[in-house]
Design an enzyme around this catalytic site. Structure first.
Site, mmCIF file in Angstrom:
data_model
loop_
_atom_site.group_PDB
_atom_site.id
_atom_site.type_symbol
_atom_site.label_atom_id
_atom_site.label_comp_id
_atom_site.label_asym_id
_atom_site.label_seq_id
_atom_site.Cartn_x
_atom_site.Cartn_y
_atom_site.Cartn_z
ATOM 1 N N GLN A 284 0.823 -1.212 0.000
ATOM 2 C CA GLN A 284 0.000 0.000 0.000
ATOM 3 C C GLN A 284 0.858 1.264 0.000
ATOM 4 O O GLN A 284 0.459 2.296 -0.538
ATOM 5 C CB GLN A 284 -0.947 -0.013 1.205
ATOM 6 C CG GLN A 284 -1.933 -1.169 1.173
ATOM 7 C CD GLN A 284 -2.711 -1.250 -0.133
ATOM 8 O OE1 GLN A 284 -3.467 -0.350 -0.477
ATOM 9 N NE2 GLN A 284 -2.521 -2.334 -0.874
ATOM 10 N N HIS A 287 1.564 3.087 -3.350
ATOM 11 C CA HIS A 287 0.564 3.913 -4.013
ATOM 12 C C HIS A 287 0.971 5.377 -4.069
ATOM 13 O O HIS A 287 0.785 6.051 -5.081
ATOM 14 C CB HIS A 287 -0.775 3.831 -3.267
ATOM 15 C CG HIS A 287 -1.639 2.685 -3.672
ATOM 16 N ND1 HIS A 287 -2.352 2.669 -4.845
ATOM 17 C CD2 HIS A 287 -1.909 1.513 -3.054
ATOM 18 C CE1 HIS A 287 -3.025 1.534 -4.938
ATOM 19 N NE2 HIS A 287 -2.768 0.813 -3.864
ATOM 20 N N GLU A 353 -8.978 1.954 6.423
ATOM 21 C CA GLU A 353 -9.557 1.621 5.121
ATOM 22 C C GLU A 353 -9.431 0.118 4.877
ATOM 23 O O GLU A 353 -10.408 -0.570 4.566
ATOM 24 C CB GLU A 353 -8.829 2.392 4.023
ATOM 25 C CG GLU A 353 -9.309 2.047 2.616
ATOM 26 C CD GLU A 353 -8.436 2.653 1.536
ATOM 27 O OE1 GLU A 353 -8.926 2.757 0.393
ATOM 28 O OE2 GLU A 353 -7.275 3.007 1.810
ATOM 29 N N HIS A 354 -8.215 -0.399 4.997
ATOM 30 C CA HIS A 354 -7.945 -1.834 4.891
ATOM 31 C C HIS A 354 -7.369 -2.302 6.224
ATOM 32 O O HIS A 354 -6.389 -1.727 6.700
ATOM 33 C CB HIS A 354 -6.907 -2.144 3.810
ATOM 34 C CG HIS A 354 -7.164 -1.504 2.487
ATOM 35 N ND1 HIS A 354 -6.517 -0.341 2.082
ATOM 36 C CD2 HIS A 354 -7.992 -1.850 1.473
ATOM 37 C CE1 HIS A 354 -6.928 -0.019 0.870
ATOM 38 N NE2 HIS A 354 -7.824 -0.910 0.473
ATOM 39 N N ASP A 387 -7.745 -5.572 -3.816
ATOM 40 C CA ASP A 387 -7.525 -4.533 -4.825
ATOM 41 C C ASP A 387 -7.930 -4.999 -6.221
ATOM 42 O O ASP A 387 -8.295 -4.185 -7.071
ATOM 43 C CB ASP A 387 -6.052 -4.115 -4.843
ATOM 44 C CG ASP A 387 -5.685 -3.194 -3.700
ATOM 45 O OD1 ASP A 387 -6.596 -2.579 -3.123
ATOM 46 O OD2 ASP A 387 -4.486 -3.099 -3.377
ATOM 47 N N HIS A 446 -53.042 18.730 10.813
ATOM 48 C CA HIS A 446 -52.697 17.349 10.516
ATOM 49 C C HIS A 446 -53.867 16.425 10.843
ATOM 50 O O HIS A 446 -54.226 15.540 10.072
ATOM 51 C CB HIS A 446 -51.467 16.913 11.316
ATOM 52 C CG HIS A 446 -50.162 17.404 10.761
ATOM 53 N ND1 HIS A 446 -49.871 18.737 10.627
ATOM 54 C CD2 HIS A 446 -49.065 16.727 10.317
ATOM 55 C CE1 HIS A 446 -48.659 18.875 10.123
ATOM 56 N NE2 HIS A 446 -48.139 17.653 9.927
#
Length: 455
Positions: A284, A287, A353-354, A387, A446
């Site tokens: 990761q 990236h 996230e992961h 992924d 109402h």
């Protein structure tokens, strides 16, 4: 809390400066845990918001001309109109390397099977004779899907965006990806090929926050080309500017989540294999220099072995400099905890996230996690699987937003519409309650709207 650099290095050195956050011997509140875990520093959301506000305003006022100016400024390309010609899509698919096409087709197949299983069922509940309330799931009419560019090419993100939208039944799908100077101002050809493989023909060469603005507000037609119609939902990952733009247009359109720069956390104990832990942290980190890689463990021996592996593997990987920068940043490091209980608490505070679980009885530990975009269980479920070919979706919430947001899925593109169908007798049965409650709320009209039906 103790923070240290156990592997000091100059910026030019090859060693990874993977810092330590020591939480052992402390009983921390959730707020303190959230403050303690590694997070990105430097550029603030406020800084990004100011810049993104200007971009959104420019696109709303200047339309395609503003997009052309932004493409020149950020991407170095001249652009009259960003719509990608259909022949370019067809050509990209025709020229796609067979092995890559085969891999994309397998990824699409698995993603479709999972997405098809996600669609919620319509329900109808009879509350009495003639009293029926139903809930129907209806797809939004049009969506805008964003696929990032920059340091890597992401045909997999085309799949992750498009497949659940198709499974939801969305009829109008537009896709945007940054223009590439190397490819004549069009998005990367592999991106175009993936779109063509999925039958997407409305593709735009627009990047960053300006793509989100164009989708949210739409752009009128000009002599240069047709209008870009506004969408109902915008999805897709991106950098801090894309994530910020999505936050700023939320309310004008729906969004999936704030899917920013990637992050991985690994909860591991002494049974974990250091080389696997290091490999996944690096996967990761490659990236982006701002990517976050965090190890949470109660084993000092494992942490030390992982550091050794990080140095060795980072030196050998293709994007070594990028990986070392990400691993050495304030957003990355090892979090030392007393035991599994504190480790789980740290994971929920981080809301990764992961999140990988590499512990004894990993499935049982995974079942106890409350906050994560996606959980990867055991040695043979790396984030790289998710992924590309797990069938799950890799567009996931980042920066702690997994505590309240979900990853991209079929329901992102659906709305739940409630349908009320009462007969005269069924309404009469509850009319007294309605009158009582409307009086209690000082809204007598109402109640009148009910009683008038029986007078």
């Amino acid at each position: 809390m103790t923070i240290s650099s156990e592997n000091p290095a100059s910026p030019a050195a090859t060693a990874v400066d993977f810092r330590t956050v020591d939480l052992r011997g402390q009983s921390l509140t959730l707020a303190a845990l959230r403050a303690a875990v590694p997070r990105a520093q430097g550029q603030t959301v406020a800084d990004a918001e100011e810049k993104v506000h200007h971009i959104i305003s420019a696109v709303r006022q200047g339309g395609f001309a503003a997009l052309g100016e932004l493409a020149q400024r950020f991407d170095g390309v001249a652009q009259d109109h960003p719509l990608v010609p259909r022949e370019a899509l067809a050509s990209a698919l025709e020229d796609l390397e067979p092995s890559v096409r085969s891999a994309l087709e397998e990824s699409i197949s698995r993603a479709r099977r999972f997405a098809d299983g996600q669609r919620p069922r319509n329900i109808e509940v009879q509350l009495g004779d003639g009293a029926v309330v139903a809930q129907n799931w209806v797809p939004v009419a049009r969506v805008g899907l964003y696929v990032p560019g920059g340091l890597a090419v992401y045909p997999s993100s085309v799949i992750m965006n498009v497949v659940p939208a198709l499974a939801a039944g969305v009829q109008s799908i537009a896709l945007a990806s940054p223009p590439q100077k190397e490819f004549g101002g069009l998005p990367h050809p592999t991106i175009l090929a993936a779109a063509a493989l999925l039958g997407i023909t409305e593709v735009y060469a627009i990047g960053g926050a300006q793509a989100i603005a164009a989708f949210a507000y739409g752009i009128a037609a000009t002599k240069a080309g047709p209008a870009l119609e506004p969408v109902d939902v915008v999805t897709g990952p991106g950098n801090i500017f894309v994530a910020t733009a999505k936050r700023l247009v939320k309310g004008v359109v729906g969004i999936d989540s704030e899917a920013g720069t990637t992050e991985i956390a690994i909860l591991a104990d002494s049974t974990a294999q250091p080389r696997l832990v290091a490999a996944d942290l690096i996967s990761q980190a490659e990236h982006d220099p701002k990517a976050a890689s965090v190890l949470i463990t109660d084993s000092e021996d494992l942490a030390a072995a992982v550091r050794t592996e990080l140095d060795r593997q980072a030196a050998a990987t293709k994007h070594s400099a990028r990986v070392r920068e990400a691993l050495s940043g304030p957003q990355s490091g090892v979090v030392l905890v007393d035991d599994l209980e504190q480790g789980i608490a740290a994971c929920d505070a981080y809301a990764a996230e992961h999140l990988e679980i590499m512990t004894q009885d990993a499935p049982a530990v995974a079942a106890r996690i409350r906050n994560a975009g996606a959980i990867f269980v055991g040695d043979y479920s790396p984030v790289s699987l998710g992924d590309y070919c797990a069938g799950s979706n890799h567009v996931l919430p980042t920066s702690g937003t997994a505590a309240f947001s979900s990853g991209l899925n079929v329901t992102t593109f659906l709305r739940a519409i409630q349908v009320v169908n009462y007969s005269r007798d069924a309404l009469a049965e509850v009319s007294g309650h309605i009158v009582s409650l409307s009086g209690a709320e000082d809204l007598p009209a109402h109640g009148d709207a009910v009683t008038v039906r029986f007078s």
